[in-house]
Design an enzyme around this catalytic site. Structure first.
Site, PDB file in Angstrom:
ATOM      1  N   ARG A 104       0.776  -1.205   0.029  1.00 48.69           N
ATOM      2  CA  ARG A 104       0.124   0.022  -0.058  1.00 48.69           C
ATOM      3  C   ARG A 104       1.029   1.464  -0.041  1.00 48.69           C
ATOM      4  O   ARG A 104       0.487   2.416   0.371  1.00 48.69           O
ATOM      5  CB  ARG A 104      -0.964   0.029   1.151  1.00 48.69           C
ATOM      6  N   LYS A 126       0.840  11.616 -10.696  1.00 49.38           N
ATOM      7  CA  LYS A 126       0.031  10.643 -11.383  1.00 49.38           C
ATOM      8  C   LYS A 126       0.914   9.473 -11.891  1.00 49.38           C
ATOM      9  O   LYS A 126       2.088   9.631 -12.465  1.00 49.38           O
ATOM     10  CB  LYS A 126      -0.710  11.219 -12.876  1.00 49.38           C
ATOM     11  N   GLU A 168       5.233  21.355 -23.054  1.00 49.67           N
ATOM     12  CA  GLU A 168       4.565  21.362 -21.656  1.00 49.67           C
ATOM     13  C   GLU A 168       5.049  23.111 -20.950  1.00 49.67           C
ATOM     14  O   GLU A 168       4.093  23.421 -20.185  1.00 49.67           O
ATOM     15  CB  GLU A 168       4.901  20.219 -20.894  1.00 49.67           C
ATOM     16  N   LYS A 210       3.449  23.775 -11.937  1.00 49.16           N
ATOM     17  CA  LYS A 210       2.566  22.294 -11.866  1.00 49.16           C
ATOM     18  C   LYS A 210       2.213  21.993 -10.324  1.00 49.16           C
ATOM     19  O   LYS A 210       0.902  21.702 -10.249  1.00 49.16           O
ATOM     20  CB  LYS A 210       3.242  21.384 -12.512  1.00 49.16           C
ATOM     21  N   GLU A 220      -7.987  15.971  -9.776  1.00 50.03           N
ATOM     22  CA  GLU A 220      -8.766  16.502 -10.767  1.00 50.03           C
ATOM     23  C   GLU A 220     -10.087  16.551 -10.555  1.00 50.03           C
ATOM     24  O   GLU A 220     -11.034  16.119 -11.365  1.00 50.03           O
ATOM     25  CB  GLU A 220      -8.676  15.649 -11.970  1.00 50.03           C
ATOM     26  N   ARG A 225      -7.099  21.733 -11.888  1.00 49.07           N
ATOM     27  CA  ARG A 225      -6.248  20.838 -12.487  1.00 49.07           C
ATOM     28  C   ARG A 225      -6.365  20.813 -13.937  1.00 49.07           C
ATOM     29  O   ARG A 225      -5.372  20.505 -14.645  1.00 49.07           O
ATOM     30  CB  ARG A 225      -5.877  19.482 -11.600  1.00 49.07           C
ATOM     31  N   ASN A 229      -4.534  20.653 -18.831  1.00 47.65           N
ATOM     32  CA  ASN A 229      -4.835  19.885 -19.996  1.00 47.65           C
ATOM     33  C   ASN A 229      -4.881  20.871 -21.086  1.00 47.65           C
ATOM     34  O   ASN A 229      -5.405  20.392 -22.227  1.00 47.65           O
ATOM     35  CB  ASN A 229      -6.324  19.078 -19.707  1.00 47.65           C
ATOM     36  N   HIS A 232      -4.697  19.600 -24.586  1.00 48.13           N
ATOM     37  CA  HIS A 232      -4.419  18.135 -24.569  1.00 48.13           C
ATOM     38  C   HIS A 232      -5.580  17.267 -25.136  1.00 48.13           C
ATOM     39  O   HIS A 232      -5.580  16.091 -25.595  1.00 48.13           O
ATOM     40  CB  HIS A 232      -4.228  17.613 -23.058  1.00 48.13           C
ATOM     41  N   HIS A 236      -4.536  14.939 -27.871  1.00 50.16           N
ATOM     42  CA  HIS A 236      -4.613  13.255 -27.627  1.00 50.16           C
ATOM     43  C   HIS A 236      -5.277  12.663 -29.103  1.00 50.16           C
ATOM     44  O   HIS A 236      -5.117  11.758 -29.344  1.00 50.16           O
ATOM     45  CB  HIS A 236      -5.642  13.002 -26.387  1.00 50.16           C
ATOM     46  N   HIS A 248       3.786  13.416 -28.468  1.00 48.51           N
ATOM     47  CA  HIS A 248       2.909  14.037 -27.681  1.00 48.51           C
ATOM     48  C   HIS A 248       3.225  15.727 -27.741  1.00 48.51           C
ATOM     49  O   HIS A 248       2.188  16.305 -27.751  1.00 48.51           O
ATOM     50  CB  HIS A 248       2.907  13.542 -25.997  1.00 48.51           C
TER      51      HIS A 248
HETATM   52  N1  LIG Z   1       2.453  11.175 -14.968  1.00 54.16           N
HETATM   53  C1  LIG Z   1       2.505  12.047 -15.476  1.00 54.16           C
HETATM   54  O1  LIG Z   1       2.051  13.401 -14.933  1.00 54.16           O
HETATM   55  C2  LIG Z   1       2.936  12.284 -16.942  1.00 54.16           C
HETATM   56  C3  LIG Z   1       3.082  13.493 -17.547  1.00 54.16           C
HETATM   57  C4  LIG Z   1       3.641  13.714 -18.806  1.00 54.16           C
HETATM   58  C5  LIG Z   1       4.008  12.471 -19.487  1.00 54.16           C
HETATM   59  N2  LIG Z   1       3.914  11.316 -18.774  1.00 54.16           N
HETATM   60  C6  LIG Z   1       4.167  10.060 -19.654  1.00 54.16           C
HETATM   61  O2  LIG Z   1       5.456  10.153 -19.833  1.00 54.16           O
HETATM   62  C7  LIG Z   1       5.959   9.170 -20.876  1.00 54.16           C
HETATM   63  C8  LIG Z   1       7.033  10.009 -21.868  1.00 54.16           C
HETATM   64  O3  LIG Z   1       8.042  10.381 -21.052  1.00 54.16           O
HETATM   65  P1  LIG Z   1       9.408  10.903 -21.655  1.00 54.16           P
HETATM   66  O4  LIG Z   1       9.110  11.654 -22.905  1.00 54.16           O
HETATM   67  O5  LIG Z   1      10.331  10.991 -20.748  1.00 54.16           O
HETATM   68  O6  LIG Z   1       9.837   9.361 -22.637  1.00 54.16           O
HETATM   69  P2  LIG Z   1      10.701   8.072 -22.336  1.00 54.16           P
HETATM   70  O7  LIG Z   1      10.784   7.677 -20.718  1.00 54.16           O
HETATM   71  O8  LIG Z   1      10.477   6.804 -23.121  1.00 54.16           O
HETATM   72  O9  LIG Z   1      12.292   8.496 -22.605  1.00 54.16           O
HETATM   73  C9  LIG Z   1      12.637   9.060 -23.988  1.00 54.16           C
HETATM   74  C10 LIG Z   1      13.989   8.428 -24.332  1.00 54.16           C
HETATM   75  O10 LIG Z   1      14.959   9.009 -23.574  1.00 54.16           O
HETATM   76  C11 LIG Z   1      15.862   8.119 -23.061  1.00 54.16           C
HETATM   77  N3  LIG Z   1      16.454   8.935 -21.833  1.00 54.16           N
HETATM   78  C12 LIG Z   1      15.946   9.046 -20.642  1.00 54.16           C
HETATM   79  N4  LIG Z   1      16.905  10.074 -20.056  1.00 54.16           N
HETATM   80  C13 LIG Z   1      18.032  10.332 -21.001  1.00 54.16           C
HETATM   81  C14 LIG Z   1      18.957  11.017 -20.953  1.00 54.16           C
HETATM   82  N5  LIG Z   1      19.520  11.694 -19.655  1.00 54.16           N
HETATM   83  N6  LIG Z   1      19.909  11.205 -22.037  1.00 54.16           N
HETATM   84  C15 LIG Z   1      19.664  10.536 -23.264  1.00 54.16           C
HETATM   85  N7  LIG Z   1      18.519   9.858 -23.324  1.00 54.16           N
HETATM   86  C16 LIG Z   1      17.715   9.486 -22.042  1.00 54.16           C
HETATM   87  C17 LIG Z   1      15.023   6.998 -22.812  1.00 54.16           C
HETATM   88  O11 LIG Z   1      16.102   6.070 -22.602  1.00 54.16           O
HETATM   89  C18 LIG Z   1      13.940   6.982 -24.037  1.00 54.16           C
HETATM   90  O12 LIG Z   1      14.518   6.389 -25.019  1.00 54.16           O
HETATM   91  C19 LIG Z   1       4.863   8.931 -21.545  1.00 54.16           C
HETATM   92  O13 LIG Z   1       4.320   7.474 -21.296  1.00 54.16           O
HETATM   93  C20 LIG Z   1       3.599   9.765 -20.850  1.00 54.16           C
HETATM   94  O14 LIG Z   1       2.258   9.127 -20.732  1.00 54.16           O
HETATM   95  C21 LIG Z   1       3.346  11.109 -17.555  1.00 54.16           C
END
Ligand SMILES: NC(=O)c1ccc[n+]([C@@H]2O[C@H](COP(=O)([O-])OP(=O)(O)OC[C@H]3O[C@@H](n4cnc5c(N)ncnc54)[C@H](O)[C@@H]3O)[C@@H](O)[C@H]2O)c1
Length: 284
Positions: A104, A126, A168, A210, A220, A225, A229, A232, A236, A248
């Site tokens: 938990r 999230k 963003e 944020k 939300e 919050r 969006n 978005h 989306h 994205h």
């Molecule tokens: N939880 C939330 O509030 C929230 C908000 C926005 C996005 N997201 C999620 O985030 C995800 C996208 O995240 P992302 O864009 O970071 O993608 P990702 O985690 O796939 O990373 C993108 C690429 O960068 C590489 N990488 C990571 N750190 C690096 C570094 N320091 N140097 C070089 N390469 C590096 C990774 O290996 C990967 O190939 C999506 O799944 C999205 O849904 C979540």
């Protein structure tokens, strides 16, 4: 270096920006499971359990969650122990989910290593994984107790990844933070050259913006919050319509222009807003 705390509902979130992450994490007392992207080389980090993960959307799957949980269970991880997530948004989402359901909830520390992770995914609580091909169907709201942002990670990040996260940041500047809009307008060359002082300012303002929204409406439920969006809804649709070939950040950029246009046409915003949105997006 900047550090501050925010109270989000019943959790205190400590934020450290611009400090060496190894030094910061090694100073945490307690058992630590470090779950990290296989693409990163972590040196000098003290951990009781190291779990390397593939990253990317395919890693946001229940099977990854179960593999993390199984390793922690076998090592006897308990409440009071720490889970440290090191990686981009995909790693943070899946590790956050695993740490929220194991017993938990274990204490979670987010160490985002992509720009999007630093300004968005690592903040706000999230967590989630994809299910039946649909994004983030399974997830929880679970605040990290600490967010450690080491800007040195951005040195190896491709410029395309910086641009995706910038969408963003531009969103915060348009909806919440006029000073950030002005800063971005005047400092494009420094930001895109990865000047660490400029990036620290941009990341700091984004995290503050944020968290400032999230602490008022964590789940939300109050219509606050929803400001996060902006762009978005249409974004989306563009992502899904392109079978996720349009990234994205680019999809929400188009979404912000369209949604600003709708707001202007319907009289919800002043004239000229669309030009302001377009100008900054085109600058970056
Ligand atoms: N939880 C939330 O509030 C929230 C908000 C926005 C996005 N997201 C999620 O985030 C995800 C996208 O995240 P992302 O864009 O970071 O993608 P990702 O985690 O796939 O990373 C993108 C690429 O960068 C590489 N990488 C990571 N750190 C690096 C570094 N320091 N140097 C070089 N390469 C590096 C990774 O290996 C990967 O190939 C999506 O799944 C999205 O849904 C979540």
């Amino acid at each position: 270096m900047r550090s501050f705390q925010e109270q989000v509902c019943c959790s205190q979130v400590d934020v450290v920006i611009g400090k060496d992450y190894v030094e910061e994490l090694n100073s945490i007392n307690g058992r630590k499971a470090v779950v990290f992207s296989k693409n990163l080389k972590l040196e000098g980090l003290e951990a009781d359990l190291l779990i390397p993960l593939d990253d990317g959307e395919q890693a946001k799957d229940l099977s990854t969650v179960l593999s993390i949980v199984r390793e922690m269970f076998e090592k006897g991880f308990d409440r009071g122990d720490y889970v440290i997530a090191v990686g981009g948004g995909t790693v943070l989402d899946v590790v956050g989910f695993a740490s929220s359901i194991y017993l938990r909830g274990l204490k979670l520390v987010n160490v985002p290593t992509t720009f999007l992770g630093m300004v968005d995914a690592g903040i706000g609580g999230k967590t989630g994984v994809n299910f039946q091909g649909i994004k983030n169907v399974l997830g929880t709201f679970y605040q990290p107790s600490k967010i450690v942002i080491d800007l040195k990670f951005l040195r190896t990040l491709p410029i395309e990844e910086l641009k995706k996260g910038m969408a963003e940041v531009i969103k915060y500047s348009l909806t919440l933070d006029k000073e950030l809009y002005d800063y971005l307008s005047l400092n494009k060359d420094r930001v895109m050259a990865k000047d660490e002082d400029a990036l620290e300012e941009v990341v700091y303002r984004s995290v503050k913006d944020k968290l400032g929204v999230v602490k008022q409406d964590e789940r939300e439920e109050k219509g606050i919050r929803i400001v996060l969006n902006f762009g978005h809804t249409i974004g989306h649709a563009i992502e899904a319509g392109s079978d996720f070939k349009v990234p994205h950040g680019y999809a929400i950029s188009v979404g912000m222009v369209c949604e600003a246009k709708i707001a202007e046409e319907m009289g919800y915003s002043e004239e000229g807003v669309v030009e302001d949105v377009l100008w900054l997006l085109q600058l970056y």
